[in-house]
Design an enzyme around this catalytic site. Structure first.
Site, PDB file in Angstrom:
ATOM      1  N   GLU A  85      -9.057   5.473  -2.935  1.00  0.00           N
ATOM      2  CA  GLU A  85      -8.483   4.508  -1.978  1.00  0.00           C
ATOM      3  C   GLU A  85      -6.960   4.615  -1.882  1.00  0.00           C
ATOM      4  O   GLU A  85      -6.247   4.592  -2.890  1.00  0.00           O
ATOM      5  CB  GLU A  85      -8.875   3.077  -2.389  1.00  0.00           C
ATOM      6  CG  GLU A  85      -8.415   2.058  -1.367  1.00  0.00           C
ATOM      7  CD  GLU A  85      -8.873   0.639  -1.672  1.00  0.00           C
ATOM      8  OE1 GLU A  85      -9.941   0.473  -2.288  1.00  0.00           O
ATOM      9  OE2 GLU A  85      -8.146  -0.295  -1.310  1.00  0.00           O
ATOM     10  N   HIS A 393      -0.534  -0.173   3.224  1.00  0.00           N
ATOM     11  CA  HIS A 393      -1.663   0.731   3.449  1.00  0.00           C
ATOM     12  C   HIS A 393      -1.392   1.743   4.549  1.00  0.00           C
ATOM     13  O   HIS A 393      -2.047   2.769   4.630  1.00  0.00           O
ATOM     14  CB  HIS A 393      -2.906  -0.083   3.860  1.00  0.00           C
ATOM     15  CG  HIS A 393      -3.598  -0.691   2.684  1.00  0.00           C
ATOM     16  ND1 HIS A 393      -4.826  -1.279   2.772  1.00  0.00           N
ATOM     17  CD2 HIS A 393      -3.239  -0.790   1.393  1.00  0.00           C
ATOM     18  CE1 HIS A 393      -5.186  -1.720   1.581  1.00  0.00           C
ATOM     19  NE2 HIS A 393      -4.233  -1.449   0.740  1.00  0.00           N
TER      20      HIS A 393
END
Ligand code: MEV
Length: 437
Positions: A85, A393
């Site tokens: 991730e 992100h």
């Protein structure tokens, strides 16, 4: 053509790959090439895999990152993190650096006991079973003495055995509930071997027990297995600092940050939908280190989530509060980990990770893993209550989208500049690439 096969496990690795690719893929050559391109080319590694699992055809890779600057109980660590991730490793590193200049992380072991159970049925009176158990308790434990000899030498073994009456749950259902100490091993094999031996002894002793014979009573063992719920194999990690040292943004004082953070933590304590996501953030750190150190992340996950629901409502594992002028952030969770046995001596990358961590014992590893969870949780809440999570992100997200659309190195460079401060979506990136060929 039938996709059923007999004797698949007896085929060689090449034969297995031939069969799978021919049966299941349109472009057989391409499917084979993917396996050979991304296959760990070291034959020794492939051979090790054959001894880990059945029908191994190749390896599945994951990015392996490291997060430096973790100060844990006064000692400096760089954590190995196996995770796919985006942003997790960056967030861990950011937290580590932040807390290193504020006293670092403190971690302590609150318990190391593990549980195993023998589940059985008994149709007689409970009192009869209780007096049988009282009489035979020591014999049950003694029957495992050859299995436990080594573990006892290391300070472990069986610490307690109880008879639990569970007939209110299921008719005639009882269990032997055992407490184990497995020192530096996760202990699954040890515990299960002891339980199976105890179950056999239990049945044999019951067959010879006069009061049972008189009433034609027997014990029917249903199963013997460790429990992955280990609420007494517990570790706590903590950070604390004066609120004034919490000034993380220009537009929020340390106290405002602390208060908002505490509110976010309280929401996760009281509200299960939020608690699950909050804990997922903690697991980002936990799983990454657990996987890199070759431990059983499924067992860890199952046990931790059961612990999060121990009071009847799923709740957060961490807790933030003020203690006078100090901001305190704590995480408490069960972690059943090993640093000997299992993959630890076999998997080259696990050995590497262990050395990176200074070859910790199981207790040290519990502390390190708990700290990884707390650091990750701190980073997530910090973003959530300030800039929002997407900002951090976006860089990795943008790169993922660019890679999906086969962007060149030059296009990637330009896109990184262009999207700085702009919203990243698949179509926006697509449009950008079309106008920047
Ligand atoms: C994403 O992987 C994890 C977070 O959703 C955790 C959280 O919300 O606390 C950011």
């Amino acid at each position: 053509m039938s996709k059923k096969i007999e004797g698949f496990s007896k085929l060689s690795k090449t034969e297995k790959i031939n069969w799978i690719t021919q049966m299941h893929f349109e472009d057989v050559q391409n499917a084979k090439e993917i396996i050979s391109t991304y296959n760990h080319s070291n034959e020794m590694v492939q051979n090790i895999h054959d001894e880990f699992i059945e029908n191994s055809i190749t390896n599945f890779y994951f990015p392996m990152g490291v997060a430096p600057n973790f100060l844990i109980n006064g000692k400096q660590y760089t954590l190995p993190m196996a995770i796919e991730e985006s942003s997790v490793v960056a967030a861990a590193s950011k937290s580590a650096k932040f807390w290193a200049s504020r006293g670092g992380f403190k971690a302590q072991i609150l318990g190391t006991k593990k549980i195993g159970q023998v589940h059985f049925l008994f149709k007689g009176k409970t009192e009869l079973l209780q007096s049988f158990f009282k009489e035979k308790k020591q014999m049950l434990i003694d029957s495992t003495s050859s299995l436990t000899a080594n573990m006892r030498q290391r300070g472990g073994g069986i610490f307690n055995i109880k008879l639990n009456d569970k007939s209110d749950l299921i008719e005639d259902y009882y269990q032997l509930h055992l407490t184990f100490e497995t020192v530096d091993s996760m202990g699954a094999n040890f515990i299960n071997s002891c339980l199976e031996k105890i179950a056999t002894t239990l049945q044999t002793l019951a067959e010879e027990h006069k009061p049972f014979l008189n009433e034609r009573l027997s014990i029917e063992v249903i199963m013997s297995i460790l429990s992955n719920y280990a609420p007494d194999c517990l570790v706590q990690a903590e950070v604390r600092c004066h609120v004034n040292k919490l000034e993380v943004t220009d537009d929020m004082s340390g106290m405002q940050f602390a208060q908002k953070f505490i509110q976010a933590s309280e929401i996760a304590q009281k509200e299960p939908y939020r608690a699950v996501t909050h804990n997922k953030g903690i697991m980002n750190g936990i799983d990454a280190v657990v996987i890199a150190t070759g431990n059983d992340f499924r067992a860890v996950e199952a046990g931790i989530h059961a612990y999060a629901a121990r009071n009847g409502v799923y709740s957060s594992l961490s807790h933030a509060f003020l203690e006078r002028d100090e901001f305190v952030f704590q995480l408490k969770l069960p972690l059943s980990l090993g640093t000997v046995g299992g993959l630890t001596q076999l998997h080259p990358m696990v050995k590497w990770s262990m050395e990176l961590l200074g070859n910790p014992n199981a207790k040290n590893l519990m502390e390190i893993v708990a700290v990884a969870g707390l650091a990750q949780n701190f980073a997530a809440l910090r973003s959530l209550i300030t800039s929002g999570i997407q900002k951090g992100h976006m860089k990795m997200h943008l790169l993922n989208i660019l890679n999906q659309q086969n962007a060149t190195v030059d296009q990637k460079k330009k896109a990184m500049q262009f999207f700085n401060g702009r919203t990243v979506t698949f179509s926006a990136v697509s449009d950008f690439l079309k106008s920047n060929i």
